[in-house]
Design an enzyme around this catalytic site. Structure first.
Site, mmCIF file in Angstrom:
data_model
loop_
_atom_site.group_PDB
_atom_site.id
_atom_site.type_symbol
_atom_site.label_atom_id
_atom_site.label_comp_id
_atom_site.label_asym_id
_atom_site.label_seq_id
_atom_site.Cartn_x
_atom_site.Cartn_y
_atom_site.Cartn_z
ATOM 1 N N ASP A 7 0.874 -1.178 0.000
ATOM 2 C CA ASP A 7 0.000 0.000 0.000
ATOM 3 C C ASP A 7 0.913 1.231 0.000
ATOM 4 O O ASP A 7 2.138 1.121 -0.194
ATOM 5 C CB ASP A 7 -1.001 -0.028 1.174
ATOM 6 N N CYS A 64 3.221 -2.951 4.001
ATOM 7 C CA CYS A 64 2.355 -1.816 4.332
ATOM 8 C C CYS A 64 3.113 -0.985 5.370
ATOM 9 O O CYS A 64 4.314 -1.181 5.550
ATOM 10 C CB CYS A 64 0.966 -2.264 4.798
ATOM 11 N N THR A 66 3.066 -0.866 8.666
ATOM 12 C CA THR A 66 3.592 -1.686 9.765
ATOM 13 C C THR A 66 3.905 -3.115 9.333
ATOM 14 O O THR A 66 4.608 -3.832 10.058
ATOM 15 C CB THR A 66 2.546 -1.790 10.888
ATOM 16 N N HIS A 97 11.514 -23.094 9.526
ATOM 17 C CA HIS A 97 10.517 -23.764 10.377
ATOM 18 C C HIS A 97 9.110 -23.730 9.808
ATOM 19 O O HIS A 97 8.361 -24.696 9.978
ATOM 20 C CB HIS A 97 10.482 -23.104 11.761
HETATM 21 C C1 RB5 Z 1 -1.994 2.902 6.296
HETATM 22 O O1 RB5 Z 1 -2.016 4.167 6.877
HETATM 23 C C2 RB5 Z 1 -1.632 1.869 7.358
HETATM 24 O O2 RB5 Z 1 -2.719 1.644 8.189
HETATM 25 C C3 RB5 Z 1 -1.188 0.566 6.692
HETATM 26 O O3 RB5 Z 1 -0.110 0.827 5.870
HETATM 27 C C4 RB5 Z 1 -0.761 -0.540 7.620
HETATM 28 O O4 RB5 Z 1 0.199 -0.117 8.527
HETATM 29 C C5 RB5 Z 1 -1.840 -1.301 8.229
HETATM 30 O O5 RB5 Z 1 -1.626 -2.273 8.988
#
Ligand code: RB5
Length: 142
Positions: A7, A64, A66, A97
């Site tokens: 994303d 993404c 996180t 694993h």
């Molecule tokens: C987008 O702002 C953020 O929520 C997404 O990239 C991710 O971290 C979601 O888990």
């Protein structure tokens, strides 16, 4: 063939990883996103899981902000074992694993230098093929 997607929170790191894969001569398919405009990460997780379950690709990389949302989504799909890794030990262990078929990364968590080492470790480590790990993976897939 490696399937890669992100994303907007992982877009910049995806560009770095694709450049690195190019330098290594590794084939990949970029499933988006294609800019830093806001998008919904489940769409991109699903593009990569479809590529793997459909047999078009055998490994995936999902990024993404996180790494959490995109890995949660990927792991809803039968046959997908997505591992969110923040260091090389995790990347090595999840291949040995768990025979993880998707590496998830947080573009706002790991810097590009570490992320590229994690990618290399993930791609270069084979599954151990040990009975106890095969048994546990079968139990996960039940
Ligand atoms: C987008 O702002 C953020 O929520 C997404 O990239 C991710 O971290 C979601 O888990």
């Amino acid at each position: 063939m490696i399937a890669i997607a992100s994303d907007q929170g992982g877009y910049a790191l995806k560009q770095d990883i694709m450049k690195h894969l190019d330098e290594r001569g590794l084939a990949y398919k970029d499933y988006g996103c294609y800019s830093e405009a806001s998008v919904d990460y489940p769409i991109y997780a699903r593009k990569v899981t479809d590529a793997i379950t459909g047999g078009e690709c055998d490994r995936g990389i999902l990024i993404c902000g996180t790494g959490i949302g995109i890995s949660i989504t990927a792991n809803k799909v039968k046959g997908i074992r997505a591992a969110l890794c923040t260091d090389c030990f995790m990347a090595e262990a999840t291949r040995l694993h768990n025979d993880a078929n998707i590496l998830a990364l947080g573009g706002r968590v790991v810097g590009p230098g570490l992320a590229l080492k994690i990618v290399d470790t993930f791609l270069d480590t084979p599954f151990s093929n040990e009975e106890r790990h095969k048994r546990r993976i079968s139990m996960v897939e039940e």
